[in-house]
Scaffold this motif. Structure first.
Motif, PDB file in Angstrom:
ATOM      1  N   VAL A  74       0.795  -1.235   0.000  1.00 35.69           N
ATOM      2  CA  VAL A  74       0.000   0.000   0.000  1.00 35.69           C
ATOM      3  C   VAL A  74       0.829   1.287   0.000  1.00 35.69           C
ATOM      4  CG1 VAL A  74      -1.944  -1.121   1.137  1.00 35.69           C
ATOM      5  CG2 VAL A  74      -0.232   0.060   2.525  1.00 35.69           C
ATOM      6  N   MET A  75       2.132   1.176   0.168  1.00 34.62           N
ATOM      7  CA  MET A  75       2.971   2.375   0.270  1.00 34.62           C
ATOM      8  C   MET A  75       3.094   3.086  -1.072  1.00 34.62           C
ATOM      9  SD  MET A  75       6.834   0.883   0.405  1.00 34.62           S
ATOM     10  CE  MET A  75       7.777   0.741  -1.117  1.00 34.62           C
ATOM     11  N   THR A  76       3.468   4.332  -0.998  1.00 34.39           N
ATOM     12  CA  THR A  76       3.823   5.094  -2.186  1.00 34.39           C
ATOM     13  C   THR A  76       5.337   5.019  -2.309  1.00 34.39           C
ATOM     14  OG1 THR A  76       1.971   6.600  -1.880  1.00 34.39           O
ATOM     15  CG2 THR A  76       3.778   7.371  -3.267  1.00 34.39           C
ATOM     16  N   ALA A  77       5.812   4.508  -3.428  1.00 40.76           N
ATOM     17  CA  ALA A  77       7.255   4.386  -3.650  1.00 40.76           C
ATOM     18  C   ALA A  77       7.760   5.615  -4.400  1.00 40.76           C
ATOM     19  CB  ALA A  77       7.554   3.123  -4.446  1.00 40.76           C
ATOM     20  N   GLY A  78       9.049   5.837  -4.304  1.00 39.05           N
ATOM     21  CA  GLY A  78       9.646   6.943  -5.038  1.00 39.05           C
ATOM     22  C   GLY A  78       9.140   8.297  -4.579  1.00 39.05           C
ATOM     23  N   VAL A  79       9.069   8.490  -3.282  1.00 41.74           N
ATOM     24  CA  VAL A  79       8.526   9.735  -2.745  1.00 41.74           C
ATOM     25  C   VAL A  79       9.491  10.900  -2.907  1.00 41.74           C
ATOM     26  CG1 VAL A  79       7.057   8.584  -1.069  1.00 41.74           C
ATOM     27  CG2 VAL A  79       9.352   9.236  -0.411  1.00 41.74           C
ATOM     28  N   GLU A  80       8.917  12.077  -2.968  1.00 41.34           N
ATOM     29  CA  GLU A  80       9.698  13.306  -2.969  1.00 41.34           C
ATOM     30  C   GLU A  80      10.249  13.521  -1.569  1.00 41.34           C
ATOM     31  OE1 GLU A  80      10.298  15.347  -5.573  1.00 41.34           O
ATOM     32  OE2 GLU A  80       9.134  14.083  -6.909  1.00 41.34           O
ATOM     33  N   SER A  81      11.337  14.229  -1.463  1.00 40.93           N
ATOM     34  CA  SER A  81      11.885  14.600  -0.159  1.00 40.93           C
ATOM     35  C   SER A  81      12.403  16.029  -0.260  1.00 40.93           C
ATOM     36  CB  SER A  81      12.998  13.641   0.247  1.00 40.93           C
ATOM     37  OG  SER A  81      14.067  13.704  -0.674  1.00 40.93           O
ATOM     38  N   VAL A  82      12.706  16.597   0.907  1.00 45.06           N
ATOM     39  CA  VAL A  82      13.205  17.969   0.947  1.00 45.06           C
ATOM     40  C   VAL A  82      14.418  18.050   1.862  1.00 45.06           C
ATOM     41  CG1 VAL A  82      10.980  19.040   0.428  1.00 45.06           C
ATOM     42  CG2 VAL A  82      11.596  18.592   2.810  1.00 45.06           C
ATOM     43  N   PRO A  83      15.298  19.027   1.626  1.00 45.33           N
ATOM     44  CA  PRO A  83      16.431  19.225   2.523  1.00 45.33           C
ATOM     45  C   PRO A  83      16.002  20.037   3.750  1.00 45.33           C
ATOM     46  CG  PRO A  83      16.575  20.769   0.707  1.00 45.33           C
ATOM     47  CD  PRO A  83      15.381  19.880   0.436  1.00 45.33           C
ATOM     48  N   PRO A  84      16.728  19.919   4.851  1.00 53.02           N
ATOM     49  CA  PRO A  84      16.341  20.616   6.078  1.00 53.02           C
ATOM     50  C   PRO A  84      16.406  22.135   5.991  1.00 53.02           C
ATOM     51  CG  PRO A  84      18.377  19.376   6.408  1.00 53.02           C
ATOM     52  CD  PRO A  84      17.879  19.046   5.045  1.00 53.02           C
ATOM     53  N   ASP A  85      17.178  22.663   5.045  1.00 50.13           N
ATOM     54  CA  ASP A  85      17.319  24.119   4.960  1.00 50.13           C
ATOM     55  C   ASP A  85      16.347  24.771   3.977  1.00 50.13           C
ATOM     56  OD1 ASP A  85      18.493  23.111   2.666  1.00 50.13           O
ATOM     57  OD2 ASP A  85      20.279  24.372   2.789  1.00 50.13           O
ATOM     58  N   LEU A  86      15.414  24.003   3.425  1.00 48.48           N
ATOM     59  CA  LEU A  86      14.423  24.554   2.495  1.00 48.48           C
ATOM     60  C   LEU A  86      13.451  25.459   3.243  1.00 48.48           C
ATOM     61  CD1 LEU A  86      13.618  24.276  -0.538  1.00 48.48           C
ATOM     62  CD2 LEU A  86      11.911  22.624   0.211  1.00 48.48           C
ATOM     63  N   LEU A  87      13.085  26.567   2.627  1.00 48.90           N
ATOM     64  CA  LEU A  87      12.124  27.485   3.243  1.00 48.90           C
ATOM     65  C   LEU A  87      10.736  26.857   3.286  1.00 48.90           C
ATOM     66  CD1 LEU A  87      13.225  30.823   1.549  1.00 48.90           C
ATOM     67  CD2 LEU A  87      13.553  30.166   3.945  1.00 48.90           C
ATOM     68  N   ILE A  88      10.026  27.126   4.366  1.00 50.62           N
ATOM     69  CA  ILE A  88       8.711  26.525   4.588  1.00 50.62           C
ATOM     70  C   ILE A  88       7.709  26.929   3.495  1.00 50.62           C
ATOM     71  CG2 ILE A  88       7.614  28.215   6.121  1.00 50.62           C
ATOM     72  CD1 ILE A  88       7.830  24.483   6.835  1.00 50.62           C
ATOM     73  N   GLU A  89       7.847  28.131   2.943  1.00 53.06           N
ATOM     74  CA  GLU A  89       6.970  28.553   1.842  1.00 53.06           C
ATOM     75  C   GLU A  89       7.167  27.678   0.614  1.00 53.06           C
ATOM     76  OE1 GLU A  89       7.715  32.198   4.393  1.00 53.06           O
ATOM     77  OE2 GLU A  89       8.983  30.654   3.526  1.00 53.06           O
ATOM     78  N   GLU A  90       8.405  27.255   0.392  1.00 49.63           N
ATOM     79  CA  GLU A  90       8.693  26.374  -0.741  1.00 49.63           C
ATOM     80  C   GLU A  90       8.089  24.986  -0.519  1.00 49.63           C
ATOM     81  OE1 GLU A  90      12.827  27.369  -2.631  1.00 49.63           O
ATOM     82  OE2 GLU A  90      12.976  27.622  -0.437  1.00 49.63           O
ATOM     83  N   VAL A  91       8.115  24.535   0.728  1.00 45.29           N
ATOM     84  CA  VAL A  91       7.497  23.253   1.063  1.00 45.29           C
ATOM     85  C   VAL A  91       5.991  23.328   0.823  1.00 45.29           C
ATOM     86  CG1 VAL A  91       7.006  21.626   2.926  1.00 45.29           C
ATOM     87  CG2 VAL A  91       9.280  22.610   2.707  1.00 45.29           C
ATOM     88  N   ALA A  92       5.379  24.427   1.249  1.00 48.11           N
ATOM     89  CA  ALA A  92       3.932  24.607   1.048  1.00 48.11           C
ATOM     90  C   ALA A  92       3.583  24.551  -0.439  1.00 48.11           C
ATOM     91  CB  ALA A  92       3.482  25.930   1.658  1.00 48.11           C
ATOM     92  N   ALA A  93       4.360  25.230  -1.255  1.00 48.06           N
ATOM     93  CA  ALA A  93       4.109  25.227  -2.702  1.00 48.06           C
ATOM     94  C   ALA A  93       4.291  23.831  -3.284  1.00 48.06           C
ATOM     95  CB  ALA A  93       5.045  26.218  -3.391  1.00 48.06           C
ATOM     96  N   MET A  94       5.304  23.126  -2.814  1.00 48.06           N
ATOM     97  CA  MET A  94       5.574  21.768  -3.296  1.00 48.06           C
ATOM     98  C   MET A  94       4.430  20.823  -2.926  1.00 48.06           C
ATOM     99  SD  MET A  94       9.127  19.863  -2.530  1.00 48.06           S
ATOM    100  CE  MET A  94       9.513  18.268  -3.199  1.00 48.06           C
ATOM    101  N   MET A  95       3.966  20.900  -1.683  1.00 48.60           N
ATOM    102  CA  MET A  95       2.864  20.044  -1.241  1.00 48.60           C
ATOM    103  C   MET A  95       1.604  20.325  -2.042  1.00 48.60           C
ATOM    104  SD  MET A  95       3.267  19.917   2.881  1.00 48.60           S
ATOM    105  CE  MET A  95       4.377  18.752   3.648  1.00 48.60           C
ATOM    106  N   THR A  96       1.348  21.590  -2.270  1.00 54.70           N
ATOM    107  CA  THR A  96       0.155  21.971  -3.028  1.00 54.70           C
ATOM    108  C   THR A  96       0.239  21.472  -4.467  1.00 54.70           C
ATOM    109  OG1 THR A  96      -0.171  23.922  -1.648  1.00 54.70           O
ATOM    110  CG2 THR A  96      -1.246  23.932  -3.809  1.00 54.70           C
TER     111      THR A  96
END
Length: 125
Positions: A74-96
């Protein structure tokens, strides 16, 4: 949000990162999530993935036996990941743009945490 300082993923991510084996049952995944008060796990396998509480719900709603269903099923393979220094606004845009609610945080070759849409929303509110 502190407008003087832009927030980075490492400031809001959940640590330590909870993981599970691909061969574990969906019941085991549900128990780890429940016990940790979290809703996603990184799956340890040759191609890392992610299993979420939504995946668990789908197993139950579809009438499958969660004790006989593996995380790998049931898992999703090949997931996206982010580096720890990425800005939270960029994470929000990526998730959206990707339509996802969880992103593993990777520092070099190491998984170091998980950032969720709840973390992002709390920070940007």
């Amino acid at each position: 949000m502190n407008r003087d300082k832009r927030t980075r993923v490492e400031e809001v991510m959940s640590t330590p990162l909870e993981t599970i084996s691909a061969s574990a049952s969906v019941v085991e995944a549900a128990q780890v999530m429940r016990d940790g008060g979290i809703s996603a796990l990184v799956v340890r396998s040759s191609a890392p993935g992610i299993v979420t509480s939504t995946d668990v719900l789908h197993v139950v709603a579809d009438g499958r036996d969660p004790a006989a269903t593996t995380v790998e099923d049931v898992m999703t393979a090949g997931v996206e990941s982010v580096p720890p220094d990425l800005l939270i606004e960029e994470v929000a845009a990526m998730m959206t743009s990707l339509g996802i609610k969880h992103l593993p945080v990777v520092d070099g070759d190491d998984y170091v945490g998980m950032v969720s849409s709840t973390d992002v929303t709390a920070e940007l509110a």
